[in-house]
Design a protein around this motif. Structure first.
Motif, PDB file in Angstrom:
ATOM      1  N   ILE A  70       0.861  -1.170   0.000  1.00 33.46           N
ATOM      2  CA  ILE A  70       0.000   0.000   0.000  1.00 33.46           C
ATOM      3  C   ILE A  70       0.909   1.234   0.000  1.00 33.46           C
ATOM      4  O   ILE A  70       1.835   1.320   0.812  1.00 33.46           O
ATOM      5  N   ASP A  71       0.650   2.168  -0.903  1.00 39.07           N
ATOM      6  CA  ASP A  71       1.411   3.418  -0.910  1.00 39.07           C
ATOM      7  C   ASP A  71       0.862   4.335   0.167  1.00 39.07           C
ATOM      8  O   ASP A  71      -0.338   4.604   0.204  1.00 39.07           O
ATOM      9  N   VAL A  72       1.762   4.816   1.044  1.00 46.42           N
ATOM     10  CA  VAL A  72       1.334   5.659   2.159  1.00 46.42           C
ATOM     11  C   VAL A  72       2.203   6.907   2.246  1.00 46.42           C
ATOM     12  O   VAL A  72       3.280   6.977   1.648  1.00 46.42           O
ATOM     13  N   ILE A  73       1.690   7.880   2.980  1.00 45.38           N
ATOM     14  CA  ILE A  73       2.441   9.097   3.310  1.00 45.38           C
ATOM     15  C   ILE A  73       2.630   9.109   4.820  1.00 45.38           C
ATOM     16  O   ILE A  73       1.694   8.785   5.567  1.00 45.38           O
ATOM     17  N   VAL A  74       3.820   9.456   5.267  1.00 51.79           N
ATOM     18  CA  VAL A  74       4.046   9.609   6.709  1.00 51.79           C
ATOM     19  C   VAL A  74       3.314  10.872   7.130  1.00 51.79           C
ATOM     20  O   VAL A  74       3.669  11.973   6.706  1.00 51.79           O
ATOM     21  N   SER A  75       2.266  10.699   7.968  1.00 49.80           N
ATOM     22  CA  SER A  75       1.445  11.866   8.289  1.00 49.80           C
ATOM     23  C   SER A  75       1.869  12.524   9.596  1.00 49.80           C
ATOM     24  O   SER A  75       1.491  13.661   9.865  1.00 49.80           O
ATOM     25  N   ASP A  76       2.663  11.810  10.407  1.00 53.51           N
ATOM     26  CA  ASP A  76       3.148  12.427  11.644  1.00 53.51           C
ATOM     27  C   ASP A  76       4.280  11.564  12.208  1.00 53.51           C
ATOM     28  O   ASP A  76       4.281  10.340  12.024  1.00 53.51           O
ATOM     29  N   VAL A  77       5.237  12.222  12.862  1.00 58.16           N
ATOM     30  CA  VAL A  77       6.288  11.518  13.596  1.00 58.16           C
ATOM     31  C   VAL A  77       6.337  12.143  14.987  1.00 58.16           C
ATOM     32  O   VAL A  77       6.489  13.352  15.113  1.00 58.16           O
ATOM     33  N   VAL A  78       6.158  11.318  16.026  1.00 54.00           N
ATOM     34  CA  VAL A  78       6.054  11.845  17.383  1.00 54.00           C
ATOM     35  C   VAL A  78       7.118  11.183  18.258  1.00 54.00           C
ATOM     36  O   VAL A  78       7.259   9.959  18.247  1.00 54.00           O
ATOM     37  N   GLU A  79       7.863  12.004  18.994  1.00 50.82           N
ATOM     38  CA  GLU A  79       8.848  11.441  19.914  1.00 50.82           C
ATOM     39  C   GLU A  79       8.128  11.053  21.199  1.00 50.82           C
ATOM     40  O   GLU A  79       7.628  11.917  21.918  1.00 50.82           O
ATOM     41  N   VAL A  80       8.057   9.756  21.483  1.00 55.08           N
ATOM     42  CA  VAL A  80       7.303   9.283  22.643  1.00 55.08           C
ATOM     43  C   VAL A  80       8.154   9.409  23.899  1.00 55.08           C
ATOM     44  O   VAL A  80       7.693   9.850  24.949  1.00 55.08           O
ATOM     45  N   ASN A  81       9.406   8.988  23.809  1.00 55.32           N
ATOM     46  CA  ASN A  81      10.373   9.225  24.875  1.00 55.32           C
ATOM     47  C   ASN A  81      11.768   9.175  24.247  1.00 55.32           C
ATOM     48  O   ASN A  81      11.889   9.169  23.011  1.00 55.32           O
ATOM     49  N   SER A  82      12.810   9.108  25.076  1.00 52.72           N
ATOM     50  CA  SER A  82      14.162   9.244  24.532  1.00 52.72           C
ATOM     51  C   SER A  82      14.531   8.079  23.603  1.00 52.72           C
ATOM     52  O   SER A  82      15.473   8.188  22.826  1.00 52.72           O
ATOM     53  N   LEU A  83      13.812   6.983  23.652  1.00 53.03           N
ATOM     54  CA  LEU A  83      14.153   5.817  22.830  1.00 53.03           C
ATOM     55  C   LEU A  83      13.130   5.520  21.744  1.00 53.03           C
ATOM     56  O   LEU A  83      13.424   4.820  20.781  1.00 53.03           O
ATOM     57  N   PHE A 131       5.223   6.596  14.471  1.00 50.96           N
ATOM     58  CA  PHE A 131       5.040   7.000  13.081  1.00 50.96           C
ATOM     59  C   PHE A 131       3.593   6.770  12.681  1.00 50.96           C
ATOM     60  O   PHE A 131       3.026   5.719  12.953  1.00 50.96           O
ATOM     61  N   HIS A 132       3.021   7.789  12.024  1.00 53.89           N
ATOM     62  CA  HIS A 132       1.641   7.687  11.531  1.00 53.89           C
ATOM     63  C   HIS A 132       1.669   7.601  10.013  1.00 53.89           C
ATOM     64  O   HIS A 132       2.432   8.315   9.371  1.00 53.89           O
ATOM     65  N   PHE A 133       0.805   6.743   9.455  1.00 54.15           N
ATOM     66  CA  PHE A 133       0.728   6.611   7.994  1.00 54.15           C
ATOM     67  C   PHE A 133      -0.708   6.797   7.531  1.00 54.15           C
ATOM     68  O   PHE A 133      -1.630   6.266   8.146  1.00 54.15           O
ATOM     69  N   LYS A 134      -0.867   7.548   6.443  1.00 50.92           N
ATOM     70  CA  LYS A 134      -2.163   7.626   5.762  1.00 50.92           C
ATOM     71  C   LYS A 134      -1.987   7.118   4.348  1.00 50.92           C
ATOM     72  O   LYS A 134      -0.880   7.151   3.808  1.00 50.92           O
ATOM     73  N   ARG A 135      -3.063   6.697   3.737  1.00 52.11           N
ATOM     74  CA  ARG A 135      -2.957   6.249   2.353  1.00 52.11           C
ATOM     75  C   ARG A 135      -2.659   7.411   1.424  1.00 52.11           C
ATOM     76  O   ARG A 135      -3.264   8.480   1.544  1.00 52.11           O
ATOM     77  N   ALA A 136      -1.755   7.167   0.470  1.00 50.29           N
ATOM     78  CA  ALA A 136      -1.361   8.224  -0.454  1.00 50.29           C
ATOM     79  C   ALA A 136      -2.542   8.690  -1.302  1.00 50.29           C
ATOM     80  O   ALA A 136      -2.631   9.859  -1.659  1.00 50.29           O
ATOM     81  N   ASP A 137      -3.474   7.787  -1.602  1.00 51.36           N
ATOM     82  CA  ASP A 137      -4.598   8.169  -2.470  1.00 51.36           C
ATOM     83  C   ASP A 137      -5.769   8.761  -1.690  1.00 51.36           C
ATOM     84  O   ASP A 137      -6.834   8.989  -2.246  1.00 51.36           O
ATOM     85  N   GLY A 138      -5.578   8.977  -0.389  1.00 57.88           N
ATOM     86  CA  GLY A 138      -6.617   9.616   0.395  1.00 57.88           C
ATOM     87  C   GLY A 138      -7.731   8.689   0.867  1.00 57.88           C
ATOM     88  O   GLY A 138      -8.613   9.101   1.619  1.00 57.88           O
ATOM     89  N   GLN A 139      -7.714   7.437   0.404  1.00 52.83           N
ATOM     90  CA  GLN A 139      -8.746   6.483   0.821  1.00 52.83           C
ATOM     91  C   GLN A 139      -8.483   5.986   2.247  1.00 52.83           C
ATOM     92  O   GLN A 139      -7.446   6.284   2.830  1.00 52.83           O
ATOM     93  N   GLN A 140      -9.443   5.218   2.763  1.00 48.02           N
ATOM     94  CA  GLN A 140      -9.265   4.589   4.071  1.00 48.02           C
ATOM     95  C   GLN A 140      -8.305   3.401   3.939  1.00 48.02           C
ATOM     96  O   GLN A 140      -8.254   2.728   2.905  1.00 48.02           O
ATOM     97  N   LEU A 141      -7.562   3.140   5.003  1.00 51.51           N
ATOM     98  CA  LEU A 141      -6.711   1.942   5.051  1.00 51.51           C
ATOM     99  C   LEU A 141      -7.581   0.729   5.377  1.00 51.51           C
ATOM    100  O   LEU A 141      -8.684   0.865   5.880  1.00 51.51           O
ATOM    101  N   PRO A 142      -7.093  -0.474   5.087  1.00 47.70           N
ATOM    102  CA  PRO A 142      -7.880  -1.661   5.458  1.00 47.70           C
ATOM    103  C   PRO A 142      -8.003  -1.781   6.984  1.00 47.70           C
ATOM    104  O   PRO A 142      -7.060  -1.445   7.703  1.00 47.70           O
TER     105      PRO A 142
END
Lengths: 352, 202, 320
Positions: free
Chosen positions: C7-20, C24-35
């Motif tokens: 599935i082609d995706v775009i990284v929609s967010d990267v969040v630092e949870v803690n020091s380690l 990573f969040h992914f959305k579909r590149a075509d804007g549709q819902q993921l399975p």
């Protein structure tokens, strides 16, 4: 897949009593004839479930709807009225029922937008089945908003039997299903069994390692790669509900085949089996769709007539017995012999 | 698929083994009739602590022998007795309700009793693959009539009559753990006038 | 489509949870819902790391019922072959990537009367999706979560909110440890046990459960093996007629794929069995790292799992 096919005119016909079921000429040619060579033995004949090159075939859409749709759904309703045990679902399978409903509604509305439509607004869904005159608003995940459980609801509107397999411990467990068009097996008895157990009565195949390989293949089926295979048997009269429950009622018909009536009374019963990974339940959906071709239907395609003759003639006796063909096999072979010119047939199952 | 062929073995048939003590937090032993022999052997080969956290449910069954006294004398921490396997089920269910994970379950008796015991354990949420079983006594089958759904107990002949609807049934080599019974299918549906002779078989 | 369709995706967010850990969040590149997916499922993320294409599995931690985006949490592993380092250093919001369809090798047994979940460290991720699913089913569950310290315990506030008293935490810096024998002795019949975490934790849980008499069918664990880095070696692919060099930080499967040979896989962690490959000939030592082959199969040397295992020696010929 995912074209926008128009549905044919639905036939007004029966699968019981007067057996008015008939195939149109188109319906014969689009059937998934199961023999790709002149003899038959079990094989793990799995392939990806996708459209084939042929213009009008049972493989065109993920869930084929044909001219027999309304008659088959009427027959299912009659079976369930008499015997509600033909639909069952063990308690842990409700999520798989919703998955099945979503899969069928999504594909039917994509394949046949003139006949089926699905509108989603969050969990509020609106389903229209025009051929059956159904217009239903419901909340996805809330069974009280449907007249039946999700699996029973949608499989009362979809041709073929539907078995739902739970995956556990590297095995598949038959834990839910709608089974009214079965080739002589009982959901009520087999529910809860694993892949090897429900296949226990099948001769030869265990020893050949067929089930080990088939199971390994099925466990690898994921959302991206639905699979299919064909199976077959033969049925006297176009009776969808050849259940063991009613064997004492339809069994006598097995002896009614004569050289005079075999062409129109005896049917090749083709099962188009497909396999779908369900998303939220991780279960595997196993639809088993039945197509009937009378011996006369088959003889209208020269390649099929010759091949049917050769397959039946050379079938190993234990397979013929298991498939319940002993009463009429010779009669069919004799009648089909006039359609076999003895020449080599072309490779593949499709008509020439 | 209907067929009158008998297959020597089949994949849905329950297979029974030999009871043997294993490391577990507690033990639940359920025995019917001649299964008392298996219980004696089990206890004889177990460590001294085995009985300290062990329960025995014994059903005398329909046979002539009554091993109730011998079973009581084995010294299980808890001992319940019943006349038949069926009569023992409420106490078995109560015992299963109280069980903790890590209790090894041992089941023994004739084929009908084992069917009932295995089903009770599964209904309590215990996967059947963790159960130990040992067969003793009759191989008479519990049979479900696929037509009327009635269960006929202690079937010893092939074919056999359904005790409920009266149809003459072929007792198939096909077994459902959920129902706890073999499948019976009308043997002479194709020609009701053809009535095959009954043979003692199980 | 094939088993390994992506599935082609775009990284929609990267969040630092803690020091380690980064999420990573992914959305579909075509804007549709993921399975939709089931709790415990993973996706395989494709990484174009310079010359090398890596494919690494990560558990989905977001709600299986939320198909707008997928979330995975990745712990930085400074000793590994570099997949987690690539994700931490190179992947940023807006990047286009490819992921596999979700597959589940760590599913819940929905027949269970009770679900007992044991997590260690980053092994918490499949349980985030599973507890969401179980909460919706109003199922009986208990989660035991072992981490080094409250600071390194990812998602503790979220779990506290969703589970309340059903969450039990153990901080090793404070000398708190799970008493497996005590925990596994008091579970009612019909309980299923799930464990995901570092190998010593999985081993301790399984040893305790087995010695207490838990039946195998009630025990579930997620044991993604890692393909460790190692000395480079050469494999010959008999069917393809190719000779392929496996680099220091490359797995055999990655090297086979890089040579243009398609091989089936689901988990890429030595657990699912799909990439099992026949060894036709070898002169040296097969370094099995998987949890799929039995010990006697490993000893016989006729099969290998190229997703995690390696080789040391003169010659290795595979049927690929």
């Amino acid at each position: 897949m995912g074209s926008t096919a128009s549905l044919p005119k639905f036939r007004d016909e029966t699968y019981r009593d007067d057996f008015s079921f008939r195939n149109s000429e188109q319906s014969v040619l689009r059937a998934p004839f199961p023999f790709d060579k002149d003899s038959y033995m079990y094989a793990v004949n799995m392939e990806l479930h996708q459209r084939t090159g042929q213009l009008n075939s049972a493989f065109n859409e993920p869930f084929d709807v044909d001219e027999h749709y309304l008659a088959e759904m009427r027959d299912r309703a009659l079976v369930l009225d008499e015997d509600p045990l033909r639909y069952q679902s063990l308690p842990h399978m409700e999520m798989a029922g919703w998955d099945t409903l979503e899969l069928l509604m999504t594909h039917k509305s994509q394949s046949y937008p003139e006949s089926f439509s699905l509108t989603r607004n969050g969990h509020d869904w609106h389903w229209i089945n025009r051929p059956m005159g159904i217009d239903q608003h419901f909340r996805f995940g809330d069974a009280t908003t449907l007249p039946y459980s999700p699996l029973e609801y949608i499989t009362r509107q979809a041709q073929g039997d539907y078995v739902v397999l739970d995956e556990r411990q590297g095995n598949l467990w038959m834990d839910a299903g709608m089974v009214t068009t079965q080739a002589d097996w009982s959901l009520d008895f087999d529910i809860g069994m694993n892949f090897y157990e429900w296949h226990a009565p099948v001769p030869l195949a265990h020893e050949k390692g067929i089930f080990d390989r088939a199971l390994k293949y099925l466990l690898a089926v994921q959302q991206s790669n639905p699979a299919r295979r064909l199976n077959w048997t033969m049925t006297v009269n176009p009776r969808l509900d050849t259940s063991p429950e009613n064997f004492h009622k339809w069994g006598p018909e097995n002896t009614h085949v004569t050289p005079e009536n075999v062409a129109d009374k005896l049917f090749l019963r083709i099962e188009l089996q497909s396999f779908w990974r369900l998303p939220r339940s991780n279960a595997l959906l196993f639809p088993i769709r039945c197509y009937f071709l009378s011996m006369r239907d088959i003889s209208t395609v020269p390649k099929w007539g010759a091949r049917m003759h050769r397959v039946l003639k050379t079938l190993p006796p234990e397979l013929a017995s298991y498939k319940g063909l002993d009463n009429f096999r010779q009669t069919a072979v004799d009648w089909l012999s006039q359609h076999d010119d003895g020449q080599p047939t072309t490779p593949g199952a499709q008509p020439d | 698929m209907m067929s009158t062929t008998q297959y020597a073995s089949f994949k849905s048939r329950p297979l029974y083994g030999t009871l043997s003590p294993v490391s577990a937090t507690a033990h639940l032993v359920v025995a019917e009739g001649e299964g008392s022999e298996a219980v004696k052997t089990l206890v004889a080969s177990a460590s001294a602590e085995f009985l300290d956290n062990a329960t025995l449910i014994y059903a005398k069954g329909s046979g002539p022998e009554d091993a109730t006294d011998a079973m009581q004398a084995l010294g299980f921490k808890r001992f319940h007795t019943s006349a038949t396997a069926t009569a023992s089920l409420p106490r078995l269910n109560a015992a299963l309700d109280r069980l903790r994970m890590g209790t090894q379950i041992y089941l023994t008796g004739n084929e009908s009793a084992l069917s009932l015991f295995v089903k009770a354990c599964a209904d309590a949420g215990q996967d059947y693959q963790g159960l130990q079983t040992e067969h003793h006594g009759s191989l008479a089958r519990r049979m479900q009539c696929v037509h009327c759904k009635g269960i006929t107990e202690n079937v010893t002949t092939q074919p056999a009559e359904c005790a409920h609807c009266g149809l003459l049934l072929l007792v198939r080599d096909h077994y459902s753990r959920r129902i706890g019974a073999f499948q019976g299918v009308n043997i002479n549906a194709e020609d009701p006038a053809d009535v095959p002779a009954k043979e003692e078989m199980f | 489509m094939s088993i390994n369709a992506g599935i082609d995706v775009i990284v929609s967010d990267v969040v630092e949870v803690n020091s380690l850990i980064k999420r990573f969040h992914f959305k579909r590149a075509d804007g549709q819902q993921l399975p939709a997916f089931s709790g415990g499922a993973h996706v395989v993320i494709e990484m174009e790391d310079g010359e090398q294409r890596r494919r690494t599995p990560y558990s989905l931690m977001s709600s299986p019922f939320d198909t707008t985006d997928y979330q995975v949490s990745i712990r930085r592993d400074d000793e590994g072959r570099g997949g987690s380092l690539y994700m931490h250093r190179e992947v940023t919001t807006g990047m286009a990537m490819k992921i596999s369809y979700p597959a589940n090798l760590f599913p819940l047994d929905l027949r269970a009367r009770r679900h007992l979940l044991i997590a260690g460290g980053i092994g918490i991720t499949p349980f985030l999706a599973q507890t969401d699913q179980l909460n919706r089913l109003s199922a009986d569950l208990e989660l035991h979560y072992g981490v080094r310290s409250p600071e390194l315990g990812a998602y503790l506030p979220e779990l506290n909110a969703s589970l309340g008293h059903r969450l039990h935490t153990y901080y090793s810096d404070e000398k708190q440890f799970i008493d497996y024998d005590e925990l596994l002795t008091r579970q009612p019949v019909g309980t299923h046990l799930y464990v995901c975490g570092p190998s010593p934790m999985i081993d301790a849980t399984l040893n305790s459960a087995r010695s207490l008499g838990w039946p195998e069918a009630h025990i579930h664990f997620e044991h993604f093996a890692k393909s460790p880095p190692g000395e480079p070696f050469v494999i010959e692919l008999a069917n393809s007629g190719l000779s392929v060099e496996v680099g220091r930080e490359q797995s055999m499967l990655e090297a086979i794929e890089a040579a243009g040979v398609d091989a089936p896989y689901l988990c890429r962690g030595g657990a699912c069995g799909q990439c099992e490959t026949k060894v036709l000939e070898y002169d040296g030592e097969l370094l099995h790292e998987d949890h799929w082959l039995e010990d006697d199969e490993k000893a016989r040397g006729q099969k290998i799992m190229p997703c995690v295992s390696r080789f040391r020696g003169k010659r290795l010929v595979l049927e690929r």
